[in-house]
Design an enzyme around this catalytic site. Structure first.
Site, PDB file in Angstrom:
ATOM      1  N   ASP A  91       0.860  -1.193   0.000  1.00 21.65           N
ATOM      2  CA  ASP A  91       0.000   0.000   0.000  1.00 21.65           C
ATOM      3  C   ASP A  91       0.894   1.240   0.000  1.00 21.65           C
ATOM      4  O   ASP A  91       1.863   1.321   0.765  1.00 21.65           O
ATOM      5  CB  ASP A  91      -0.881  -0.049   1.268  1.00 21.65           C
ATOM      6  CG  ASP A  91      -1.882   1.090   1.341  1.00 21.65           C
ATOM      7  OD1 ASP A  91      -3.096   0.822   1.234  1.00 21.65           O
ATOM      8  OD2 ASP A  91      -1.442   2.246   1.539  1.00 21.65           O
ATOM      9  N   GLU A 134      -4.906   2.354  -3.946  1.00 21.23           N
ATOM     10  CA  GLU A 134      -3.445   2.341  -4.065  1.00 21.23           C
ATOM     11  C   GLU A 134      -2.889   1.125  -3.341  1.00 21.23           C
ATOM     12  O   GLU A 134      -1.873   1.196  -2.665  1.00 21.23           O
ATOM     13  CB  GLU A 134      -2.848   3.638  -3.530  1.00 21.23           C
ATOM     14  CG  GLU A 134      -3.703   4.354  -2.491  1.00 21.23           C
ATOM     15  CD  GLU A 134      -3.560   3.782  -1.106  1.00 21.23           C
ATOM     16  OE1 GLU A 134      -4.433   2.968  -0.728  1.00 21.23           O
ATOM     17  OE2 GLU A 134      -2.600   4.139  -0.405  1.00 21.23           O
TER      18      GLU A 134
END
Ligand code: GH3
Ligand code: MG
Ligand code: MG
Length: 231
Positions: A91, A134
């Site tokens: 992440d 993301e």
């Protein structure tokens, strides 16, 4: 060969001698060409549908759906062949700041560059997917914990090297990534369990300060008290 107004190919027929094709023969060939044209068009549509269903349009990485489908298959394969299975969850760190500072399109551009950099670190048999926003997942068939650690660290440093122009005379945008990982022996592999454990490791990487790698069970090997590499 045409289908729906598109020319898809050419059929070239040759035969010895110089007797012309009869009207009957031409009709037959035209019939074959039209059937083949429709078949080609269908095959293209099928391929395109497959691509749309499995690929993330922004990054061109695999998507969530493909990742989870493949994970099930890879777990089954690991069990059958008796090899370990590794997984990473990653992440981007403080990605919201990038959007807030430089705008969403720049955030998208950075996501694409991160995806490209990550892809370049992996083998063809590894599966890299954008799982949402993301967040990325990697399936590493055959990788034990040591190999998982090496790959995770390669990803982390590759992302650290990414630069995207801010386009506002404000220099380059950079980003870091936190990575959590796990490897399980073939006998113990279960998809849900792998995902949960990789997620837990990622959470620990975030809590330990971000821009680092935490691989379950590797604490004693990575030379830092908190089990994190990098930072
Ligand atoms: P952390 O280090 O804790 O992960 O912080 P973060 O800011 O990365 O995490 P958070 O979950 O708070 O925010 C994720 C942000 O990612 C929110 C949103 O602005 C951004 N984002 C998610 N998907 C996209 C996308 O497709 N494009 C762009 N540009 N931004 C996205
Ligand atoms: Mg984030
Ligand atoms: Mg996130």
């Amino acid at each position: 060969m045409r289908s729906r107004g598109l020319t898809l190919g050419l059929l070239l027929l040759l035969r010895p001698g110089d007797s012309p094709y009869s009207a009957e023969e031409r009709r037959l060939v035209e019939l074959v060409a039209s059937v083949v044209g429709v078949a080609i068009e269908n095959a293209r549509l099928y391929q395109e549908t497959q691509r749309l269903a499995t690929v993330d349009p922004l990054t061109e990485l695999y998507n969530y759906r493909y990742f989870h489908q493949t994970l099930g298959l890879e777990v089954a394969r690991a069990k059958r062949h008796g090899y370990p299975l590794g997984m990473l969850m990653a992440d981007l760190d403080h990605f919201k700041v990038v959007n807030d500072t430089y705008g969403h399109p720049k955030g998208d551009e950075l996501l694409r560059e991160v995806a490209r950099a990550a892809r370049g670190q992996l083998r063809r048999t590894d599966v890299l997917a954008r799982l949402g926003g993301e967040e990325f997942g990697v399936i590493l068939p055959g990788s034990a914990a040591t190999a998982v650690t090496v790959v995770a660290e390669k990803l982390r440093t590759a992302v650290e090297r990414v630069r995207v122009s801010s386009g506002q005379g404000r220099g380059k945008i950079r980003i870091t990534i936190s990575v959590g990982g796990v490897s399980v022996s073939h006998a113990r592999a279960e998809p849900r369990d792998l995902v949960n454990r990789a997620d837990q490791a990622l959470l620990r990487a975030k809590q330990a300060g971000r821009n680092r790698v935490v691989i379950e069970g590797m604490e004693e090997h990575d030379g830092q008290e908190n089990g994190a590499v990098g930072g």
